[in-house]
Design a protein around this motif. Structure first.
Motif, PDB file in Angstrom:
ATOM      1  N   MET A 172      -4.745   0.566  14.541  1.00 51.33           N
ATOM      2  CA  MET A 172      -5.238   1.146  13.292  1.00 51.33           C
ATOM      3  C   MET A 172      -4.079   1.603  12.417  1.00 51.33           C
ATOM      4  SD  MET A 172      -7.932   4.301  12.730  1.00 51.33           S
ATOM      5  CE  MET A 172      -9.377   3.298  13.059  1.00 51.33           C
ATOM      6  N   ASP A 173      -4.253   1.499  11.093  1.00 46.40           N
ATOM      7  CA  ASP A 173      -3.287   2.010  10.132  1.00 46.40           C
ATOM      8  C   ASP A 173      -3.405   3.535  10.117  1.00 46.40           C
ATOM      9  OD1 ASP A 173      -1.824   2.848   7.946  1.00 46.40           O
ATOM     10  OD2 ASP A 173      -2.565   1.298   6.595  1.00 46.40           O
ATOM     11  N   MET A 174      -2.528   4.208  10.850  1.00 43.18           N
ATOM     12  CA  MET A 174      -2.657   5.655  11.016  1.00 43.18           C
ATOM     13  C   MET A 174      -2.402   6.417   9.716  1.00 43.18           C
ATOM     14  SD  MET A 174      -3.794   6.313  13.906  1.00 43.18           S
ATOM     15  CE  MET A 174      -4.159   5.357  15.382  1.00 43.18           C
ATOM     16  N   GLU A 175      -1.551   5.871   8.843  1.00 42.09           N
ATOM     17  CA  GLU A 175      -1.311   6.539   7.559  1.00 42.09           C
ATOM     18  C   GLU A 175      -2.573   6.539   6.713  1.00 42.09           C
ATOM     19  OE1 GLU A 175       1.478   6.110   3.549  1.00 42.09           O
ATOM     20  OE2 GLU A 175       1.942   4.934   5.336  1.00 42.09           O
ATOM     21  N   ALA A 176      -3.242   5.390   6.666  1.00 43.65           N
ATOM     22  CA  ALA A 176      -4.498   5.309   5.917  1.00 43.65           C
ATOM     23  C   ALA A 176      -5.569   6.174   6.576  1.00 43.65           C
ATOM     24  CB  ALA A 176      -4.965   3.860   5.825  1.00 43.65           C
ATOM     25  N   PHE A 177      -5.597   6.187   7.910  1.00 46.39           N
ATOM     26  CA  PHE A 177      -6.560   7.016   8.641  1.00 46.39           C
ATOM     27  C   PHE A 177      -6.384   8.483   8.261  1.00 46.39           C
ATOM     28  CE2 PHE A 177      -8.257   9.381  12.208  1.00 46.39           C
ATOM     29  CZ  PHE A 177      -9.371   8.650  12.602  1.00 46.39           C
ATOM     30  N   SER A 178      -5.125   8.934   8.168  1.00 46.80           N
ATOM     31  CA  SER A 178      -4.868  10.336   7.845  1.00 46.80           C
ATOM     32  C   SER A 178      -5.352  10.678   6.444  1.00 46.80           C
ATOM     33  CB  SER A 178      -3.373  10.652   7.977  1.00 46.80           C
ATOM     34  OG  SER A 178      -2.626   9.998   6.972  1.00 46.80           O
ATOM     35  N   GLN A 179      -5.251   9.712   5.511  1.00 47.95           N
ATOM     36  CA  GLN A 179      -5.743   9.948   4.150  1.00 47.95           C
ATOM     37  C   GLN A 179      -7.262  10.066   4.134  1.00 47.95           C
ATOM     38  OE1 GLN A 179      -4.079  10.662   1.581  1.00 47.95           O
ATOM     39  NE2 GLN A 179      -2.189   9.509   1.416  1.00 47.95           N
ATOM     40  N   ASP A 180      -7.917   9.263   4.979  1.00 47.96           N
ATOM     41  CA  ASP A 180      -9.380   9.215   4.962  1.00 47.96           C
ATOM     42  C   ASP A 180     -10.032  10.446   5.585  1.00 47.96           C
ATOM     43  OD1 ASP A 180      -9.207   6.779   3.727  1.00 47.96           O
ATOM     44  OD2 ASP A 180      -9.655   5.583   5.500  1.00 47.96           O
ATOM     45  N   LEU A 181      -9.269  11.221   6.346  1.00 47.39           N
ATOM     46  CA  LEU A 181      -9.842  12.378   7.039  1.00 47.39           C
ATOM     47  C   LEU A 181     -10.341  13.457   6.081  1.00 47.39           C
ATOM     48  CD1 LEU A 181      -7.423  13.044  10.046  1.00 47.39           C
ATOM     49  CD2 LEU A 181      -9.400  11.528   9.905  1.00 47.39           C
ATOM     50  N   PHE A 182      -9.712  13.561   4.900  1.00 42.56           N
ATOM     51  CA  PHE A 182     -10.020  14.669   3.998  1.00 42.56           C
ATOM     52  C   PHE A 182     -10.754  14.212   2.740  1.00 42.56           C
ATOM     53  CE2 PHE A 182      -6.442  16.409   6.480  1.00 42.56           C
ATOM     54  CZ  PHE A 182      -7.038  17.579   6.927  1.00 42.56           C
ATOM     55  N   LEU A 183     -11.498  13.118   2.839  1.00 42.74           N
ATOM     56  CA  LEU A 183     -12.349  12.693   1.737  1.00 42.74           C
ATOM     57  C   LEU A 183     -13.712  13.362   1.875  1.00 42.74           C
ATOM     58  CD1 LEU A 183     -11.575   8.852   1.627  1.00 42.74           C
ATOM     59  CD2 LEU A 183     -10.370  10.725   0.487  1.00 42.74           C
ATOM     60  N   LEU A 184     -14.252  13.852   0.773  1.00 43.15           N
ATOM     61  CA  LEU A 184     -15.542  14.543   0.822  1.00 43.15           C
ATOM     62  C   LEU A 184     -16.626  13.641   1.402  1.00 43.15           C
ATOM     63  CD1 LEU A 184     -17.416  16.908   0.140  1.00 43.15           C
ATOM     64  CD2 LEU A 184     -17.620  15.973  -2.182  1.00 43.15           C
ATOM     65  N   GLU A 185     -16.614  12.364   1.032  1.00 42.51           N
ATOM     66  CA  GLU A 185     -17.655  11.442   1.473  1.00 42.51           C
ATOM     67  C   GLU A 185     -17.430  10.954   2.906  1.00 42.51           C
ATOM     68  OE1 GLU A 185     -17.859   8.287  -1.350  1.00 42.51           O
ATOM     69  OE2 GLU A 185     -18.401   9.589  -3.033  1.00 42.51           O
ATOM     70  N   ASN A 186     -16.350  11.388   3.534  1.00 44.92           N
ATOM     71  CA  ASN A 186     -15.970  10.871   4.852  1.00 44.92           C
ATOM     72  C   ASN A 186     -15.925  11.991   5.890  1.00 44.92           C
ATOM     73  OD1 ASN A 186     -15.605   8.155   5.485  1.00 44.92           O
ATOM     74  ND2 ASN A 186     -13.416   8.387   5.842  1.00 44.92           N
ATOM     75  N   GLN A 187     -16.873  12.909   5.811  1.00 40.55           N
ATOM     76  CA  GLN A 187     -16.886  14.057   6.713  1.00 40.55           C
ATOM     77  C   GLN A 187     -18.048  13.968   7.697  1.00 40.55           C
ATOM     78  OE1 GLN A 187     -14.373  16.532   6.541  1.00 40.55           O
ATOM     79  NE2 GLN A 187     -13.559  14.962   5.153  1.00 40.55           N
ATOM     80  N   ILE A 188     -17.852  14.593   8.875  1.00 44.62           N
ATOM     81  CA  ILE A 188     -18.959  14.825   9.803  1.00 44.62           C
ATOM     82  C   ILE A 188     -19.104  16.328   9.981  1.00 44.62           C
ATOM     83  CG2 ILE A 188     -18.684  12.647  11.034  1.00 44.62           C
ATOM     84  CD1 ILE A 188     -17.327  14.199  13.299  1.00 44.62           C
ATOM     85  N   PRO A 189     -20.303  16.799  10.350  1.00 38.70           N
ATOM     86  CA  PRO A 189     -20.482  18.241  10.531  1.00 38.70           C
ATOM     87  C   PRO A 189     -19.483  18.801  11.539  1.00 38.70           C
ATOM     88  CG  PRO A 189     -22.592  17.113  10.565  1.00 38.70           C
ATOM     89  CD  PRO A 189     -21.544  16.050  10.584  1.00 38.70           C
ATOM     90  N   TYR A 190     -18.863  19.924  11.215  1.00 41.57           N
ATOM     91  CA  TYR A 190     -17.880  20.537  12.108  1.00 41.57           C
ATOM     92  C   TYR A 190     -18.519  20.937  13.432  1.00 41.57           C
ATOM     93  CZ  TYR A 190     -13.630  23.029  13.369  1.00 41.57           C
ATOM     94  OH  TYR A 190     -12.475  23.419  13.989  1.00 41.57           O
ATOM     95  N   GLU A 191     -19.831  21.153  13.398  1.00 46.39           N
ATOM     96  CA  GLU A 191     -20.562  21.517  14.618  1.00 46.39           C
ATOM     97  C   GLU A 191     -20.399  20.444  15.696  1.00 46.39           C
ATOM     98  OE1 GLU A 191     -25.171  22.598  15.958  1.00 46.39           O
ATOM     99  OE2 GLU A 191     -24.643  22.408  13.826  1.00 46.39           O
ATOM    100  N   VAL A 192     -20.324  19.174  15.291  1.00 44.45           N
ATOM    101  CA  VAL A 192     -20.130  18.082  16.253  1.00 44.45           C
ATOM    102  C   VAL A 192     -18.774  18.233  16.939  1.00 44.45           C
ATOM    103  CG1 VAL A 192     -19.870  15.592  16.517  1.00 44.45           C
ATOM    104  CG2 VAL A 192     -21.640  16.501  14.993  1.00 44.45           C
ATOM    105  N   LEU A 193     -17.744  18.493  16.159  1.00 49.37           N
ATOM    106  CA  LEU A 193     -16.411  18.682  16.734  1.00 49.37           C
ATOM    107  C   LEU A 193     -16.407  19.884  17.672  1.00 49.37           C
ATOM    108  CD1 LEU A 193     -14.157  18.096  13.568  1.00 49.37           C
ATOM    109  CD2 LEU A 193     -14.934  16.431  15.269  1.00 49.37           C
TER     110      LEU A 193
END
Length: 455
Positions: A172-193
């Motif tokens: 996986m492109d880890m640099e792109a992955f790191s950018q995608d972590l903080f997109l509003l549309e790309n979130q999961i509920p923190y309760e899952v974590l």
């Protein structure tokens, strides 16, 4: 997790491929499974959180801005689930999930039952109109949450420990992955974590520390260096005082903004006055100073030096480059969400405050000289002064003049305006005094020229 079990899981998920929709039963009321005793696990949330939703049309209208809100490499959560462009990344996520399960002693099937038992509440963490487009049954939705959660936590743990190179084998492109972590549309509920970390037999408690370290590093990337980090004790105390975040993006915002602010903004003064661009302030004798410590809400101030008719505007230090721009813009999108519950839109206010200061590249140059804006030697186009101007002009194209601002920002704007008015009056007074003095001298000289000569 044994490799055979993971293969079975992959086959189960591929049997109802993430890239073909799994229809819900007609008339499905999404009834939550009930444990023994008949009591539902999912009950109404007493502390509702802002929902994960699509970025508002007002912010998306500018086509040049859309790239900041769209995932580049991976879909996380429900809103981009099933898109063909992320099919390759699904395999990468499964590899990350397998590695996480193996290394942390996670009972993935027990977790699946737990997540599925409260799937209604988890789905309600998304805006209904945005989640409605995805047809996926409860079974696969629970697996989606878990696989995304495993992959997300695995990346965070490796990144916090400085071991991302060990994940290159996944592909996986880890640099792109790191950018995608903080997109509003790309979130999961923190309760899952939180559920995953609680269930981990190995290192569950340490994962929370690694998340804190990861968020602190992200804050440093946004705010530049040096940045005074809170002590572990103060950070722990602060987190205990705050309600749990809705998702990772909100956790980042909490850390950038500082203490959780519950105050209501004064309705009569919620819209602040505009300040002039940097070089106009400079002409008014106002110098810029960088504030590297403190939060974005508190670390802004103005001091007027009456003896010298000068002033000092202290602004939070901020990195603006190709890496931080998406984070800042998604934080703005989060604060502009209709169910964002905090009246103080600190990050939006600060970015628009900067927008009012920036009109030309020489404004950016002055902000860089004062270390208010930093590009960390970024060679990307976003690091150049002209591109920073373009970015802020694009941000300013959204009509957000009515946003409620923190009192600190309103106070600073009023102080700057008073300083400029005071200086203008001072200059007018000096001009009038000088003009009067010159007139008296001219009259005196003229009267002498016209006086009769003495014998």
């Amino acid at each position: 997790m044994p490799s055979d079990d993971l293969d079975d899981l992959i086959k189960d998920l591929e049997g109802a491929s993430p890239y073909t929709t799994t229809q819900k039963p007609k008339g499905d009321q999404r009834k939550t499974p009930q444990p023994e005793g008949g009591k539902e696990i999912t009950e109404p949330d007493q502390n509702p959180k802002p929902r994960i939703r699509k970025v508002s049309k007002m912010l998306r209208d500018n086509k040049n801005m859309e790239k900041y809100y769209e995932p580049r490499a991976v879909s996380i959560g429900l809103l981009h689930y099933g898109r063909d462009k992320f099919s390759l990344a699904e395999g990468h996520k499964l590899k990350l999930a397998e590695l996480f399960i193996t290394e942390n002693g996670v009972d993935e099937f027990g977790l699946h039952r737990k997540i599925k038992a409260k799937i209604v509440r988890l789905e309600q963490c998304y805006a209904e109109e945005d989640a409605r487009r995805v047809n996926i049954n409860d079974e696969n939705l629970a697996w989606m949450f878990l696989i995304d959660g495993f992959a997300l936590l695995n990346y965070i743990c490796y990144a916090s420990l400085g071991k991302l190179n060990d994940l290159k084998k996944i592909g996986m492109d880890m640099e792109a992955f790191s950018q995608d972590l903080f997109l509003l549309e790309n979130q999961i509920p923190y309760e899952v974590l939180d559920d995953i970390m609680t269930s981990a037999a190995k290192g569950g408690a340490n994962m929370r520390n690694l998340i804190d370290r990861f968020i602190d590093q992200t804050v440093r990337d946004i705010r530049g260096s040096p940045l005074t980090s809170p002590s572990p004790t103060s950070t722990s105390t602060q987190q205990q005082q705050q309600p749990p975040p809705a998702h990772l993006l909100q956790l980042l915002r909490n850390r950038l903004v500082g203490d959780h602010d519950h105050h209501k903004t004064n309705e009569k003064t919620k819209t602040g006055k505009r300040v002039g661009r940097v070089n106009e302030l400079k002409s008014a004798g106002i110098q810029l100073k960088s504030g590297t410590e403190g939060s974005l809400r508190d670390n802004i101030s103005f001091a007027s030096h009456w003896l010298t008719a000068a002033g000092t505007l202290t602004l939070p230090c901020l990195v603006v480059n190709g890496s931080t721009a998406p984070k800042l813009l998604n934080l703005i999108a989060f604060e502009m969400s209709p169910d964002f519950q905090n009246d103080s839109q600190v990050i939006t206010s600060y970015i628009f405050f900067l927008h009012s200061l920036i009109d030309q590249p020489d404004d950016v140059k002055e902000l860089r000289k004062a270390h208010v804006l930093i590009n960390n030697n970024d060679n990307s186009v976003a690091g150049r002064d002209e591109e920073v101007v373009r970015l802020f002009k694009e941000i300013g194209s959204s009509d957000l003049d009515s946003i409620p601002e923190p009192e600190a920002y309103l106070r600073v704007k009023e102080q700057i305006q008073k300083h400029c008015e005071k200086k203008w009056k001072t200059w007018m007074t000096l001009f009038a005094f000088s003009a009067a003095a010159i007139a008296i001298l001219v009259m005196s000289f003229s009267s002498r020229l016209g006086a009769p000569a003495l014998n």
